[in-house]
Design a protein around this motif. Structure first.
Motif, PDB file in Angstrom:
ATOM      1  N   ASN A 322       0.836  -1.198   0.000  1.00  0.00           N
ATOM      2  CA  ASN A 322       0.000   0.000   0.000  1.00  0.00           C
ATOM      3  C   ASN A 322       0.872   1.249   0.000  1.00  0.00           C
ATOM      4  N   SER A 323       1.647   1.418  -1.063  1.00  0.00           N
ATOM      5  CA  SER A 323       2.551   2.561  -1.125  1.00  0.00           C
ATOM      6  C   SER A 323       2.764   3.006  -2.563  1.00  0.00           C
ATOM      7  N   LEU A 324       2.543   4.286  -2.797  1.00  0.00           N
ATOM      8  CA  LEU A 324       2.894   4.889  -4.080  1.00  0.00           C
ATOM      9  C   LEU A 324       4.321   5.402  -3.950  1.00  0.00           C
ATOM     10  N   ASP A 325       5.250   4.757  -4.657  1.00  0.00           N
ATOM     11  CA  ASP A 325       6.663   5.098  -4.505  1.00  0.00           C
ATOM     12  C   ASP A 325       7.372   4.996  -5.849  1.00  0.00           C
ATOM     13  N   SER A 326       8.680   4.726  -5.843  1.00  0.00           N
ATOM     14  CA  SER A 326       9.445   4.706  -7.096  1.00  0.00           C
ATOM     15  C   SER A 326       8.965   3.644  -8.069  1.00  0.00           C
ATOM     16  N   ARG A 327       8.254   2.643  -7.581  1.00  0.00           N
ATOM     17  CA  ARG A 327       7.695   1.651  -8.498  1.00  0.00           C
ATOM     18  C   ARG A 327       6.646   2.281  -9.403  1.00  0.00           C
ATOM     19  N   GLY A 328       6.074   3.393  -8.957  1.00  0.00           N
ATOM     20  CA  GLY A 328       5.049   4.064  -9.745  1.00  0.00           C
ATOM     21  C   GLY A 328       5.534   5.325 -10.425  1.00  0.00           C
ATOM     22  N   PHE A 329       6.240   6.203  -9.671  1.00  0.00           N
ATOM     23  CA  PHE A 329       6.655   7.480 -10.266  1.00  0.00           C
ATOM     24  C   PHE A 329       8.134   7.521 -10.636  1.00  0.00           C
ATOM     25  N   GLY A 330       8.853   6.415 -10.440  1.00  0.00           N
ATOM     26  CA  GLY A 330      10.236   6.346 -10.906  1.00  0.00           C
ATOM     27  C   GLY A 330      11.238   6.949  -9.937  1.00  0.00           C
ATOM     28  N   TYR A 331      12.400   7.309 -10.486  1.00  0.00           N
ATOM     29  CA  TYR A 331      13.475   7.872  -9.670  1.00  0.00           C
ATOM     30  C   TYR A 331      13.084   9.252  -9.135  1.00  0.00           C
ATOM     31  N   VAL A 332      13.603   9.572  -7.955  1.00  0.00           N
ATOM     32  CA  VAL A 332      13.342  10.878  -7.337  1.00  0.00           C
ATOM     33  C   VAL A 332      14.606  11.730  -7.430  1.00  0.00           C
ATOM     34  N   PRO A 333      14.536  12.921  -8.021  1.00  0.00           N
ATOM     35  CA  PRO A 333      15.704  13.814  -8.046  1.00  0.00           C
ATOM     36  C   PRO A 333      16.113  14.199  -6.626  1.00  0.00           C
ATOM     37  N   VAL A 334      17.403  14.213  -6.353  1.00  0.00           N
ATOM     38  CA  VAL A 334      17.858  14.509  -4.992  1.00  0.00           C
ATOM     39  C   VAL A 334      17.465  15.923  -4.565  1.00  0.00           C
ATOM     40  N   GLU A 335      17.315  16.833  -5.534  1.00  0.00           N
ATOM     41  CA  GLU A 335      16.931  18.198  -5.160  1.00  0.00           C
ATOM     42  C   GLU A 335      15.476  18.277  -4.687  1.00  0.00           C
ATOM     43  N   ASN A 336      14.712  17.202  -4.899  1.00  0.00           N
ATOM     44  CA  ASN A 336      13.320  17.171  -4.430  1.00  0.00           C
ATOM     45  C   ASN A 336      13.207  16.743  -2.974  1.00  0.00           C
ATOM     46  N   VAL A 337      14.328  16.320  -2.383  1.00  0.00           N
ATOM     47  CA  VAL A 337      14.304  15.841  -1.000  1.00  0.00           C
ATOM     48  C   VAL A 337      14.362  17.028  -0.044  1.00  0.00           C
ATOM     49  N   THR A 338      13.395  17.081   0.874  1.00  0.00           N
ATOM     50  CA  THR A 338      13.301  18.186   1.829  1.00  0.00           C
ATOM     51  C   THR A 338      14.125  17.936   3.078  1.00  0.00           C
ATOM     52  N   GLY A 339      14.062  16.708   3.614  1.00  0.00           N
ATOM     53  CA  GLY A 339      14.788  16.433   4.845  1.00  0.00           C
ATOM     54  C   GLY A 339      14.662  14.986   5.275  1.00  0.00           C
ATOM     55  N   ARG A 340      15.224  14.695   6.451  1.00  0.00           N
ATOM     56  CA  ARG A 340      15.287  13.331   6.984  1.00  0.00           C
ATOM     57  C   ARG A 340      14.475  13.240   8.275  1.00  0.00           C
ATOM     58  N   VAL A 341      13.659  12.200   8.386  1.00  0.00           N
ATOM     59  CA  VAL A 341      12.861  11.978   9.597  1.00  0.00           C
ATOM     60  C   VAL A 341      13.783  11.490  10.708  1.00  0.00           C
ATOM     61  N   ILE A 342      13.712  12.146  11.875  1.00  0.00           N
ATOM     62  CA  ILE A 342      14.635  11.782  12.953  1.00  0.00           C
ATOM     63  C   ILE A 342      13.950  11.402  14.254  1.00  0.00           C
ATOM     64  N   LEU A 343      12.721  11.893  14.486  1.00  0.00           N
ATOM     65  CA  LEU A 343      12.154  11.717  15.819  1.00  0.00           C
ATOM     66  C   LEU A 343      10.633  11.711  15.776  1.00  0.00           C
ATOM     67  N   LEU A 344      10.031  10.651  16.296  1.00  0.00           N
ATOM     68  CA  LEU A 344       8.578  10.584  16.451  1.00  0.00           C
ATOM     69  C   LEU A 344       8.218  11.178  17.810  1.00  0.00           C
ATOM     70  N   TYR A 345       7.294  12.150  17.831  1.00  0.00           N
ATOM     71  CA  TYR A 345       6.976  12.773  19.115  1.00  0.00           C
ATOM     72  C   TYR A 345       5.508  12.678  19.516  1.00  0.00           C
ATOM     73  N   TRP A 346       4.629  12.192  18.611  1.00  0.00           N
ATOM     74  CA  TRP A 346       3.215  12.140  19.009  1.00  0.00           C
ATOM     75  C   TRP A 346       2.416  11.243  18.079  1.00  0.00           C
ATOM     76  N   ASN A 347       1.499  10.474  18.668  1.00  0.00           N
ATOM     77  CA  ASN A 347       0.441   9.793  17.925  1.00  0.00           C
ATOM     78  C   ASN A 347      -0.767   9.764  18.851  1.00  0.00           C
ATOM     79  N   THR A 348      -1.804  10.495  18.483  1.00  0.00           N
ATOM     80  CA  THR A 348      -2.943  10.703  19.377  1.00  0.00           C
ATOM     81  C   THR A 348      -3.570   9.396  19.835  1.00  0.00           C
ATOM     82  N   ARG A 349      -3.790   8.463  18.911  1.00  0.00           N
ATOM     83  CA  ARG A 349      -4.441   7.207  19.279  1.00  0.00           C
ATOM     84  C   ARG A 349      -3.639   6.436  20.314  1.00  0.00           C
ATOM     85  N   GLN A 350      -2.330   6.377  20.121  1.00  0.00           N
ATOM     86  CA  GLN A 350      -1.501   5.631  21.066  1.00  0.00           C
ATOM     87  C   GLN A 350      -1.381   6.346  22.407  1.00  0.00           C
TER      88      GLN A 350
END
Length: 363
Positions: A322-350
């Motif tokens: 269940n993921s739309l990723d490079s299998r669908g839209f192909g390679y991603v230009p590196v300049e399109n990358v905004t940042g890196r996920v580093i820390l989860l701080y909240w999930n309301t349900r949990q």
């Protein structure tokens, strides 16, 4: 005798810990508090960028210091006041207390001062502007509206000084000018600083889909840092993006919508997908985080087969079914990358289930 307004001291210390103590004549204590709070802020940002749970601890410490500093500012300013001034101060409504209440919740100070209609108007305006900010988040219009909201918030607080009984002994013009100037400066610095931090250092983000399950769940709130991919050698074709990094990016052809996926391959890698598995440079890629087999599932096969071009990366969602990723839209230009996920701080349900096991972590 130079009497001090306790709630003015509280408002000043709410701008930044230590300011109220300086106003109250406690210079040494004020400078110590300013230094400690500044160090905690810098430490919190630095630890968040590193993805360390220590950022929560220093942030919590800074919050505790802020609250204690408010009580201390109030008591410090009262300690040298004349009894007659204290009696007069407590006899009627205190506009500085009204300002403090307005800073807690816009409109609350007006209710305290007996201005219910104005209080309702300020509260409704505050809610409407914040709702609009959510809708316009990340846009130029959102930034302009954010500045306008800050100015309106400042005006709502300061106008309380003019709807109270005119008393030059209680509310000298010099105090009012200094407070308005201080509020204006701190508002501008805070807004500008937050904008700079959000643009170049870290940004909060919410995951809207289940494409990264079970690493990240729908509704997860996490911190994304931007320094790692911006401060790298310009000759690096991958901008420092590493294998396994969970990144935020905009797919090719969709310049507005951002996605969250895992980087599987960087420039020069050889990628292939066989029998539901990913092979990288001829070897099967061990993916304990992957959920389900990796297939094209009707998507045009071969979109990411072969050598990854320079300046491109391959991304896949951990929830492979269940993921739309490079299998669908192909390679991603590196300049399109905004940042890196580093820390989860909240999930309301949990959090509602009192489950804190994932907080502070990103696998």
């Amino acid at each position: 005798m130079n009497n001090k307004e306790p709630w003015l001291a509280v408002n000043l210390s709410m701008l930044f810990p230590g300011f109220g103590q300086l106003y109250s004549g406690k210079a040494l204590k004020g400078y110590i508090l300013i230094t400690i709070e500044a160090a905690l802020i810098v430490s919190t940002v630095a630890l968040w960028v590193q993805g360390s749970l220590g950022g929560f601890l220093t942030g919590f410490g800074g919050s505790i210091l802020l609250v204690w500093n408010l009580f201390d500012a109030h008591s410090s300013s009262r300690s040298g006041n004349e009894d007659s001034f204290e009696t007069s101060r407590k006899a009627g409504k205190d506009a500085w207390l009204g300002i403090f209440l307005t800073r807690i919740l816009p409109g609350l100070g007006h209710f305290y001062m007996g201005q219910a209609v104005r209080g309702c108007a300020v509260l409704v305006l505050y809610i409407a502007m914040n709702y609009a900010l959510v809708l316009l988040s990340g846009s130029v219009a959102g930034a302009i509206l954010g500045l306008a909201a800050s100015i309106a918030y400042l005006a709502a607080a300061c106008c309380l000084l003019y709807i109270t009984e005119k008393n030059p002994l209680r509310y000298p013009l010099l105090h009012i000018k200094y407070f308005i100037a201080g509020m204006s400066i701190v508002t501008i610095i805070t807004f500008s600083g937050a904008l700079l931090v959000r643009t170049y250092i870290i940004q909060a983000y919410t995951l809207p889909t289940g494409s990264m399950e079970d690493t990240l769940l729908t509704g997860d709130h996490f911190i994304m840092e931007k320094l790692s991919y911006n401060n790298v050698d310009s000759t690096d074709p991958g901008r420092g993006i590493g294998h396994g990094d969970i990144i935020v990016f905009t797919p090719p052809g969709t310049p507005v919508q951002e996605h969250v996926k895992r980087c599987i391959a960087v420039p020069g890698d050889i990628v292939s997908i066989k029998n539901g598995e990913v092979f990288l440079n001829g070897a099967k890629l061990e993916e304990p985080y992957a959920k389900g087999e990796t297939t094209y599932s009707g998507i045009e096969a071969g979109r990411i087969e072969g050598t990854v071009p320079q300046g491109k990366i391959v991304v896949l969602g951990d929830n492979r079914r269940n993921s739309l990723d490079s299998r669908g839209f192909g390679y991603v230009p590196v300049e399109n990358v905004t940042g890196r996920v580093i820390l989860l701080y909240w999930n309301t349900r949990q959090i509602l289930k009192m489950d804190f096991s994932r907080i502070g972590k990103v696998r």
